[in-house]
Design an enzyme around this catalytic site. Sequence first.
Site, PDB file in Angstrom:
ATOM      1  N   ASP A  38      69.151 -12.915 -36.565  1.00 58.29           N
ATOM      2  CA  ASP A  38      68.636 -11.588 -36.228  1.00 58.29           C
ATOM      3  C   ASP A  38      67.190 -11.635 -35.754  1.00 58.29           C
ATOM      4  OD1 ASP A  38      70.947 -10.091 -36.624  1.00 58.29           O
ATOM      5  OD2 ASP A  38      70.673 -10.169 -38.786  1.00 58.29           O
ATOM      6  N   LEU A  84      75.133  15.125 -29.762  1.00 54.28           N
ATOM      7  CA  LEU A  84      74.572  16.482 -29.790  1.00 54.28           C
ATOM      8  C   LEU A  84      73.508  16.588 -28.714  1.00 54.28           C
ATOM      9  CD1 LEU A  84      73.989  16.705 -33.633  1.00 54.28           C
ATOM     10  CD2 LEU A  84      75.635  18.054 -32.346  1.00 54.28           C
ATOM     11  N   GLU A 115      71.339  21.203 -41.230  1.00 59.65           N
ATOM     12  CA  GLU A 115      71.507  19.929 -41.936  1.00 59.65           C
ATOM     13  C   GLU A 115      70.508  18.901 -41.408  1.00 59.65           C
ATOM     14  OE1 GLU A 115      75.616  19.013 -40.977  1.00 59.65           O
ATOM     15  OE2 GLU A 115      76.125  21.124 -41.274  1.00 59.65           O
ATOM     16  N   LYS A 117      69.194  15.598 -39.833  1.00 62.86           N
ATOM     17  CA  LYS A 117      69.845  14.617 -38.954  1.00 62.86           C
ATOM     18  C   LYS A 117      69.426  13.227 -39.430  1.00 62.86           C
ATOM     19  CE  LYS A 117      70.739  13.613 -34.103  1.00 62.86           C
ATOM     20  NZ  LYS A 117      70.434  12.201 -34.097  1.00 62.86           N
ATOM     21  N   ARG A 138      81.717   4.857 -34.231  1.00 59.39           N
ATOM     22  CA  ARG A 138      81.814   5.810 -33.133  1.00 59.39           C
ATOM     23  C   ARG A 138      82.282   5.124 -31.854  1.00 59.39           C
ATOM     24  NH1 ARG A 138      78.324   7.703 -29.063  1.00 59.39           N
ATOM     25  NH2 ARG A 138      78.837   9.824 -28.494  1.00 59.39           N
ATOM     26  N   GLU A 175      77.412   9.962 -41.788  1.00 61.38           N
ATOM     27  CA  GLU A 175      76.423   8.970 -41.357  1.00 61.38           C
ATOM     28  C   GLU A 175      76.318   7.834 -42.374  1.00 61.38           C
ATOM     29  OE1 GLU A 175      75.467   9.959 -38.521  1.00 61.38           O
ATOM     30  OE2 GLU A 175      73.663   8.829 -37.992  1.00 61.38           O
ATOM     31  N   CYS A 404      64.399   1.779   1.687  1.00 65.78           N
ATOM     32  CA  CYS A 404      65.013   1.565   3.005  1.00 65.78           C
ATOM     33  C   CYS A 404      64.139   2.081   4.143  1.00 65.78           C
ATOM     34  CB  CYS A 404      66.379   2.234   3.060  1.00 65.78           C
ATOM     35  SG  CYS A 404      66.294   4.030   2.982  1.00 65.78           S
ATOM     36  N   CYS A 425      65.269  10.473  -0.724  1.00 68.40           N
ATOM     37  CA  CYS A 425      65.565   9.645   0.449  1.00 68.40           C
ATOM     38  C   CYS A 425      66.738  10.316   1.161  1.00 68.40           C
ATOM     39  CB  CYS A 425      65.955   8.244  -0.022  1.00 68.40           C
ATOM     40  SG  CYS A 425      66.671   7.225   1.273  1.00 68.40           S
ATOM     41  N   CYS A 432      70.894   2.252   1.954  1.00 69.27           N
ATOM     42  CA  CYS A 432      69.650   2.116   1.216  1.00 69.27           C
ATOM     43  C   CYS A 432      69.946   1.229   0.003  1.00 69.27           C
ATOM     44  CB  CYS A 432      69.147   3.486   0.767  1.00 69.27           C
ATOM     45  SG  CYS A 432      67.700   3.388  -0.290  1.00 69.27           S
TER      46      CYS A 432
END
Length: 670
Positions: A38, A84, A115, A117, A138, A175, A404, A425, A432
């Site tokens: 990690d 959300l 609530e 988050k 998910r 969660e 371009c 553009c 392009c």
Amino acid sequence: MKKAEIRKYYENKIKEFEKHNKLYFELSSPKVTDKYYDQLKKEILDLENKYYYLKNVSSPSNSLGYTPSKNFIKSKHRVKMLSLSNAFNKDDLENFEKKIFNYLSQETELEYSVEPKIDGISASLTYKNGELVLGTSRGDGTNGEVITNNLKTIKDIPHKINDKDFPKDIDIRGEVFIKKNDFVKLKNDFANPRNAASGTLRQKNAEETKKIPLNFVAYTYGYFESDKIKKQSDFLSSLKKWGFKTSEYNKILKSINDLENFHRKFENDRFELEYDVDGLVYKINSLELQKRLGFTANSPRWAIAHKFSADSAFSKITDINIQVGRTGALTPVARIQPVNIGGVVVSNATLHNEDEIIRKDIRLGDTVKVERAGDVIPHVVLVDLKKREKKSKKFIFPNNCPSCGSETIKEFNKTTKKYDAVRRCTNEGYDCEKIAIEKIKHFISKDAINIDGLGKKVVENFWDLNLIRFPQDIYNLDYNKISNLEGWGDLSVSNLKYSIDQSKKVPLDKFLYAIGIRHIGIENAKLLAEHVKSIKNFISLVNKSKLNEFLNIDGIGETQINSLKKFFENKSNYKIIEKLSSILNISDLKLNKDGKLLNNTFMFTGKLSNMSRAEAKSLIEENAGSVVSSVNKKLKYLIIGEKPTNRKVQQAKELGIKILSQKEWLNLLD
Ligand code: IVH
């Protein structure tokens, strides 16, 4: 270190990362500890953040670099796991309520379930007859990874529920997170508690998950049938009764003022909480209203996340680059001296558009305040004029496309009677280079064709190597050449092949979205697909120059038609669609074949009571009917609201079309 040395250092780290991936995931015989692995991953990501020129297909930031999803079986969510939309201030909240009132066509006092988050990762738990039978992440919102065993190691997740009121078949969602205290022990391994929770939860070996104290708070449901529970707050109480943890800070509030006051207070106190919270979620409390409001493509209309204010820092602009987007929009981006903002090293900040640069008089060399909130792109808030160098000059926005060289324009908006803030553009098409690359990136993206193994960085890489110029080239890649490229092993090549093959079967609406016509987003692509039904019909309408027919679709207007016409004026766009339709298996849209209104077409005239057109339309579609926007022989019913257009009623009468009042129409549906 010099640029070349940094690059070399980085490439070595990538090589090492690849080696350990192979040892762990292919040979199941890791030679280093998870911690070491990690750390290595973190070092690579930090380098990429700091030096934006570093990239490699095998990077952990790339979807083709190791993503744990390959290790887990996928399972389709019975009800999609959406995200959300965000609000940052009172205006956003007022706008949110306004949209609700517009959709419902009525203004009522709204009650909210409020609530916290929690900043973790969401999971879905399927219980059948009280038994936990499936646990998923998910994933991409449509398909999740099956991580039942890992989830079962979390002590807050009941394996069996005996409560007699517990539904026979339900998905409980919530969660998974790690407490701040527990994170202290892991802080050398992960950038933040959220990453720690995600990494731990998706370990191949559930025994590894068990070692880290994860928590679960439940807050909503996926699949679930009940007419007993009428409010979100009651659902939360039931969750508690059934044995789940719910947040102790859940609350019911009524007005935007109350929401704002609570938000202010919570924002100040949040540091004392045991876990990271990045905002508050407001959900309309009445489940019946939630059902009426439904969803847009990515999020519910009945909920919003009110984020806490952004972290910010000062830094110096070292360069201003102009990025060219898929639709030709020129976006100025400030390159800034790398600065740590709330735990993330930021080296780019968006300046939005030409008008914004003029308004804030942002110049090269300026010291600016940069703000960053959650996953939103960092942006420049203000210039510290005291620090401006005397010699500094106003920034001149280029008149020609930096990619371009074509002329750029600001379009005149007929509705607002103003010129757009965005310069574009004029080269709509693949001539392009930058637009072409962005179009291909859009083509492969999740909501479009969805090629799991082909990330944005790979597209850039393949472009540089001349492997792709058009979307169809993806289906004719030279895999021999790819397997000889640095950073590509046999496994990654076969993964790529597999996901490209998988992507060949695509529903019509996704295809129409994928080809990237301006103003044809997911919702509009669906409308077009429902109308034409097959790609053959679509191409034939284009051939016969009959695009005006789309004006019959409720929801499609002049803007979309003009954009479609402009798109097909460019012959290369047409050729690409022809080519792709011969390579891909574009399936006709699955129509809702169950419903009382099957094979019936409706049109509205006049104002409906207590319901907006959008709501009425989705009600008809949910019941397998369809809505058109002109009176012709194909129309079966004309529904009349208040102050209807007389001409339409007259036409309907002449054609013998049935005329219904709103009440009569609703009676058709019981
Ligand atoms: S409801 C369709 N409630 O926020 C609505 N989400 O951006 C689904 N989250 O993926 C979500 N706390 O991971 C809901 N009380 C809460 C939440 C919450 C955290 C996360 C969740 C979701 C993301 C949405």
